[in-house]
Scaffold this motif. Sequence first.
Motif, PDB file in Angstrom:
ATOM      1  N   TRP A 128       0.694  -1.316   0.088  1.00 31.72           N
ATOM      2  CA  TRP A 128       0.038  -0.118  -0.025  1.00 31.72           C
ATOM      3  C   TRP A 128       1.038   1.377  -0.035  1.00 31.72           C
ATOM      4  O   TRP A 128       0.583   2.268  -0.786  1.00 31.72           O
ATOM      5  CB  TRP A 128      -0.929  -0.005   1.312  1.00 31.72           C
ATOM      6  CG  TRP A 128      -1.904   1.352   1.351  1.00 31.72           C
ATOM      7  CD1 TRP A 128      -1.572   2.211   2.075  1.00 31.72           C
ATOM      8  CD2 TRP A 128      -2.913   1.442   0.473  1.00 31.72           C
ATOM      9  NE1 TRP A 128      -2.776   3.179   1.884  1.00 31.72           N
ATOM     10  CE2 TRP A 128      -3.568   2.423   0.883  1.00 31.72           C
ATOM     11  CE3 TRP A 128      -3.482   0.892  -0.226  1.00 31.72           C
ATOM     12  CZ2 TRP A 128      -4.794   3.211   0.480  1.00 31.72           C
ATOM     13  CZ3 TRP A 128      -4.685   1.151  -1.277  1.00 31.72           C
ATOM     14  CH2 TRP A 128      -5.186   2.549  -0.693  1.00 31.72           C
ATOM     15  N   THR A 131       2.090   1.411  -3.651  1.00 26.25           N
ATOM     16  CA  THR A 131       1.506   1.759  -4.706  1.00 26.25           C
ATOM     17  C   THR A 131       0.108   2.522  -4.802  1.00 26.25           C
ATOM     18  O   THR A 131      -0.364   2.940  -5.427  1.00 26.25           O
ATOM     19  CB  THR A 131       0.878   0.280  -5.476  1.00 26.25           C
ATOM     20  OG1 THR A 131       0.260  -0.366  -4.215  1.00 26.25           O
ATOM     21  CG2 THR A 131       2.026  -0.590  -5.678  1.00 26.25           C
ATOM     22  N   LYS A 132      -0.241   2.545  -3.203  1.00 29.80           N
ATOM     23  CA  LYS A 132      -1.434   3.074  -2.932  1.00 29.80           C
ATOM     24  C   LYS A 132      -2.810   2.352  -3.926  1.00 29.80           C
ATOM     25  O   LYS A 132      -3.726   3.250  -4.154  1.00 29.80           O
ATOM     26  CB  LYS A 132      -1.275   4.564  -2.953  1.00 29.80           C
ATOM     27  CG  LYS A 132      -0.793   5.462  -2.031  1.00 29.80           C
ATOM     28  CD  LYS A 132      -1.480   5.492  -0.505  1.00 29.80           C
ATOM     29  CE  LYS A 132      -0.837   6.107   0.500  1.00 29.80           C
ATOM     30  NZ  LYS A 132       0.563   5.473   0.902  1.00 29.80           N
ATOM     31  N   ASN A 133      -2.528   1.361  -4.186  1.00 27.83           N
ATOM     32  CA  ASN A 133      -3.564   0.494  -5.132  1.00 27.83           C
ATOM     33  C   ASN A 133      -4.288  -0.417  -4.430  1.00 27.83           C
ATOM     34  O   ASN A 133      -3.685  -1.666  -4.287  1.00 27.83           O
ATOM     35  CB  ASN A 133      -2.966   0.504  -6.271  1.00 27.83           C
ATOM     36  CG  ASN A 133      -3.776  -0.138  -7.416  1.00 27.83           C
ATOM     37  OD1 ASN A 133      -4.865  -0.332  -7.149  1.00 27.83           O
ATOM     38  ND2 ASN A 133      -3.272  -0.037  -8.736  1.00 27.83           N
ATOM     39  N   MET A 135      -5.835  -2.658  -5.734  1.00 26.58           N
ATOM     40  CA  MET A 135      -6.237  -3.729  -6.568  1.00 26.58           C
ATOM     41  C   MET A 135      -4.787  -4.527  -6.066  1.00 26.58           C
ATOM     42  O   MET A 135      -4.982  -6.087  -6.474  1.00 26.58           O
ATOM     43  CB  MET A 135      -5.934  -3.433  -8.071  1.00 26.58           C
ATOM     44  CG  MET A 135      -6.753  -2.462  -8.354  1.00 26.58           C
ATOM     45  SD  MET A 135      -8.565  -3.312  -8.859  1.00 26.58           S
ATOM     46  CE  MET A 135      -8.180  -3.750 -10.464  1.00 26.58           C
ATOM     47  N   TRP A 154      -6.405   0.161   3.402  1.00 26.08           N
ATOM     48  CA  TRP A 154      -6.425  -0.901   1.983  1.00 26.08           C
ATOM     49  C   TRP A 154      -7.562  -2.050   2.309  1.00 26.08           C
ATOM     50  O   TRP A 154      -7.631  -2.948   1.543  1.00 26.08           O
ATOM     51  CB  TRP A 154      -5.222  -1.407   1.901  1.00 26.08           C
ATOM     52  CG  TRP A 154      -4.290  -1.849   2.741  1.00 26.08           C
ATOM     53  CD1 TRP A 154      -3.340  -1.254   3.460  1.00 26.08           C
ATOM     54  CD2 TRP A 154      -4.443  -3.113   3.546  1.00 26.08           C
ATOM     55  NE1 TRP A 154      -2.844  -1.821   4.469  1.00 26.08           N
ATOM     56  CE2 TRP A 154      -3.506  -3.091   4.308  1.00 26.08           C
ATOM     57  CE3 TRP A 154      -5.282  -4.292   3.574  1.00 26.08           C
ATOM     58  CZ2 TRP A 154      -3.209  -4.180   5.515  1.00 26.08           C
ATOM     59  CZ3 TRP A 154      -5.077  -5.346   4.217  1.00 26.08           C
ATOM     60  CH2 TRP A 154      -4.155  -5.249   5.248  1.00 26.08           C
ATOM     61  N   PRO A 158     -12.144  -2.284  -3.878  1.00 23.32           N
ATOM     62  CA  PRO A 158     -12.187  -1.164  -4.720  1.00 23.32           C
ATOM     63  C   PRO A 158     -13.626  -1.251  -5.391  1.00 23.32           C
ATOM     64  O   PRO A 158     -13.883  -2.500  -5.702  1.00 23.32           O
ATOM     65  CB  PRO A 158     -11.170  -1.382  -5.638  1.00 23.32           C
ATOM     66  CG  PRO A 158     -10.903  -2.845  -5.393  1.00 23.32           C
ATOM     67  CD  PRO A 158     -11.061  -2.952  -4.111  1.00 23.32           C
ATOM     68  N   LYS A 172     -14.417   4.372 -14.163  1.00 22.72           N
ATOM     69  CA  LYS A 172     -14.549   4.576 -12.728  1.00 22.72           C
ATOM     70  C   LYS A 172     -15.921   4.896 -12.420  1.00 22.72           C
ATOM     71  O   LYS A 172     -16.473   5.742 -13.287  1.00 22.72           O
ATOM     72  CB  LYS A 172     -13.442   5.262 -12.167  1.00 22.72           C
ATOM     73  CG  LYS A 172     -11.974   5.043 -12.282  1.00 22.72           C
ATOM     74  CD  LYS A 172     -11.171   6.124 -11.686  1.00 22.72           C
ATOM     75  CE  LYS A 172      -9.781   5.610 -11.950  1.00 22.72           C
ATOM     76  NZ  LYS A 172      -8.649   6.866 -11.858  1.00 22.72           N
TER      77      LYS A 172
END
Length: 221
Positions: A128, A131-133, A135, A154, A158, A172
């Motif tokens: 996290w 990437t702060k993603n 997914m 996280w 999403p 999105k």
Amino acid sequence: MAPATAKETETVSLVNISTEKWPPRHRTYFGSLEVRSPESGETYAITPIRGCTGVMDLGDKRIMEYRITAREIAEDVAREINGDSGEGSFHGVFVAAGPEPTEAELADARHRLEEFQRRLVAAADLEWERTKNPMFITDLERRAARQLGLEKPWLYDPKPLADCPVCAEKIKPGVAVCRSCGAILDREKAAQYGLVAAEEKDSPRGRRVHAEKREQEPAGK
Ligand SMILES: [Zn+2]
């Protein structure tokens, strides 16, 4: 479920402390086996495992029988369930020495499970940070955080992507304008940011009301 050749009465207890449900295990010598998970209010569940006699086909109508002990089968199933998530992987399944797990065995399993879950959470934290993603966060990592009662940014799934009704590209949720084809998907929001003329959304009646108001109170607004 068990083949007719299984005549062994010896059983061992496969203990599971996790509420996770696994798909049934399959072996040629006993068919399909479902590992029990604790119900609400229980701290563990026991799946009794019996020994089996396996039959090896040597051809020419000759067969060879071989014994597989209950403990061998139970250890094999426990290893398979625990080991499918990489290094140090443990999912809370073990073979008890006796018919019921001892407090020490249960405590040891809880400790190993927590250790593994903390490792998963640490890996997710790192991912996290990088990437702060969301997914890139696995279901296993989310599950570990929830079971440890940890609040993590996280932790939430999403929102699923939708398809643009015009060009079918992934979009999105909540976007005003499709990035690939430029279709206006939310006119109100698009107008708010000056992407389309605001008055297009006003009805003719709405405009007349505004005009009348302006006449009545010229100094207003
Ligand atoms: Zn589009």
